[in-house]
Design a protein around this motif. Sequence first.
Motif, short mmCIF file in Angstrom:
data_model
loop_
_atom_site.label_atom_id
_atom_site.label_comp_id
_atom_site.label_asym_id
_atom_site.label_seq_id
_atom_site.Cartn_x
_atom_site.Cartn_y
_atom_site.Cartn_z
N ALA A 98 -24.82 -31.52 -9.88
CA ALA A 98 -25.77 -30.68 -9.17
C ALA A 98 -25.05 -29.70 -8.26
N PRO A 99 -25.48 -28.42 -8.23
CA PRO A 99 -24.91 -27.46 -7.28
C PRO A 99 -25.22 -27.89 -5.84
N ILE A 100 -24.48 -27.36 -4.91
CA ILE A 100 -24.74 -27.65 -3.49
C ILE A 100 -26.17 -27.27 -3.15
N GLY A 101 -26.85 -28.17 -2.48
CA GLY A 101 -28.25 -27.93 -2.15
C GLY A 101 -29.22 -28.71 -3.02
N PRO B 154 -32.72 -32.52 0.93
CA PRO B 154 -33.51 -32.22 2.14
C PRO B 154 -32.68 -31.70 3.30
N GLU B 155 -31.38 -32.00 3.33
CA GLU B 155 -30.54 -31.54 4.44
C GLU B 155 -29.95 -30.16 4.18
N ARG B 156 -29.44 -29.95 2.95
CA ARG B 156 -28.73 -28.70 2.70
C ARG B 156 -29.58 -27.61 2.05
N ALA B 157 -30.67 -27.99 1.39
CA ALA B 157 -31.50 -26.98 0.73
C ALA B 157 -32.02 -25.92 1.70
N PRO B 158 -32.54 -26.28 2.89
CA PRO B 158 -32.99 -25.23 3.83
C PRO B 158 -31.86 -24.31 4.26
N LEU B 159 -30.64 -24.85 4.39
CA LEU B 159 -29.50 -24.01 4.78
C LEU B 159 -29.10 -23.06 3.66
N ILE B 160 -29.18 -23.54 2.42
CA ILE B 160 -28.89 -22.67 1.27
C ILE B 160 -29.89 -21.52 1.23
N GLU C 99 -31.20 -15.65 2.30
CA GLU C 99 -32.03 -14.69 3.02
C GLU C 99 -31.21 -13.84 3.98
N LEU C 100 -30.25 -14.45 4.65
CA LEU C 100 -29.41 -13.68 5.58
C LEU C 100 -28.56 -12.66 4.83
N ARG D 284 -21.30 -22.14 8.56
CA ARG D 284 -20.49 -23.26 9.06
C ARG D 284 -21.03 -23.74 10.41
N LYS D 285 -21.43 -22.80 11.26
CA LYS D 285 -22.01 -23.18 12.54
C LYS D 285 -23.34 -23.88 12.35
N ARG D 286 -24.08 -23.51 11.32
CA ARG D 286 -25.36 -24.16 11.03
C ARG D 286 -25.15 -25.58 10.50
N GLY D 287 -23.92 -25.88 10.02
CA GLY D 287 -23.63 -27.22 9.51
C GLY D 287 -23.64 -27.33 8.01
N LEU D 288 -23.61 -26.21 7.27
CA LEU D 288 -23.60 -26.28 5.81
C LEU D 288 -22.24 -26.77 5.33
#
Length: 509
Positions: free
Chosen positions: A153-156, A170-176, A181-182, A198-202
Amino acid sequence: MKRCYGYIRVSTVRQGDGVSLEAQKEAIRAFASHNEIEIIEWFEELETAAKTGRPVFNRMIASLRKCKAEGLVVHKIDRFARNLTDYSRVTELMDLGIAIYTAIESLDFQSRGGRLAADVQAVVAADFIRNQRQETIKGLYGRLAQGIYPFKAPIGYLDNGAGKHKTPDPERAPLIREAFELYASGDYSQLALLDVMRKRGLTGGRGAPISTSTLESMLANPFYAGIIEIKRNGRTFQGGHQPLISLATFERVQAVKAGKALKKTTVHQYTYRRLFRCRHCDGAMTPERQKGTVYYRCHTTGCATKSIRENDLEDCVHQSLKKAALSDEQIERLMALLRGWMRERQKQVKQEAIPLKLSQLAEKRERLTDALIDRLITRDVFEKRNAALLFEEQRLREREAHLNSSKQPDPKRARKFFELVKNLADIYISASPAHRRELVEIATSNRWVDGKNAYVEPSNWIRKLGQVDLALNGGHYPGTLRTSGANFNDISELLCSEHAMGIERICQA
């Protein structure tokens, strides 16, 4: 007594944890004791023999070439040779006088007949691997045709076992989703985005902070938009997993990566960089820090606008957002219109011909496949056209999901969003600099500096909210989708847009 090496091998770590290695070793020991052979060193390997380059095997061959042992004992011939390249290296050892023994196969490598029998077995083993590889590939592409991604599976996303779709982490999908979007905004270079995420914790696959190459691959992977692409041959498939982003967002990211959209390198994280322009010369107001105070300057020679403090820009934005705020009465009128609009929208769903369009796309793909089978087009042409059809199909499915979902827009979520718009000015004051900047981008437009004064206008979507309410308040609402020049369909699209998600994300941070 002849001094020999013992070589044992299994294809996977799982096999190595079982009895296979020990069973091979016992068979070799029994063979050695009956044939006056001393095993002076064991070579154990947990790797397939289908490919060349096994490190333990290579080390053993190099040692035998230096005559550090008189022979080699293996369990059976396919333990050391399932590809003809490695088998040829073993036959070279025989020509050098190194004795080769198999523990459970009666092969005499010293005789012509024994060598011939061994050659035949080696060819059969290599053919077995080739056939197994073809069957494996066939199975993989069968899964892909079903929309199942049969690889890691890819990250997220999370793996759920063979034959099952990947599901969002559930942890990394919102960050992806946030990373896409950014970057799609055009305000972040990849290095700046890397620092933010990285600061967001991804994190990457092994839990370490995400790397540059991982971020690069992630942004180029259409898997996150619901499309499976096999990089090796360019083939594409419709994925059955839940997308994290829309296809429009993915395509916007590709445009930024290709330089077709504005992409910036953010060395200094000034809150309003590139957001304000000079009213006289249309030049960008460039930020710089002097004695602890941030100024935004116009560097055009002879321009009437010189500089303005960042605090003055903040006050200007704050006042603009206060003027754009919705009242409680406006929110109630908008909610009444939303409910009426949703009734009309249900009628529209039936009029959309999306199922028919999807059926037509499926027919086009069938004809395209027939053209490939009949050799009317090349494989490269097929893959390009098939990918285009898949992307078009994904757009239609996203549109169909948007129309058919009773949760879009959800009245509860709409009310919550209107309440956020009511309090935009307060949200702006309490937000972090990064979120404050994002809020300015979402909620304002036409940001100018004229001399020492700044001017900001609300974004189009905020003005449309006011237009809809004004039409209602004036009694011109006829009960249709349009109201005195203001289309509530636009407002509904807004509730499902990145603007709404951006404001909600800022409030949750």
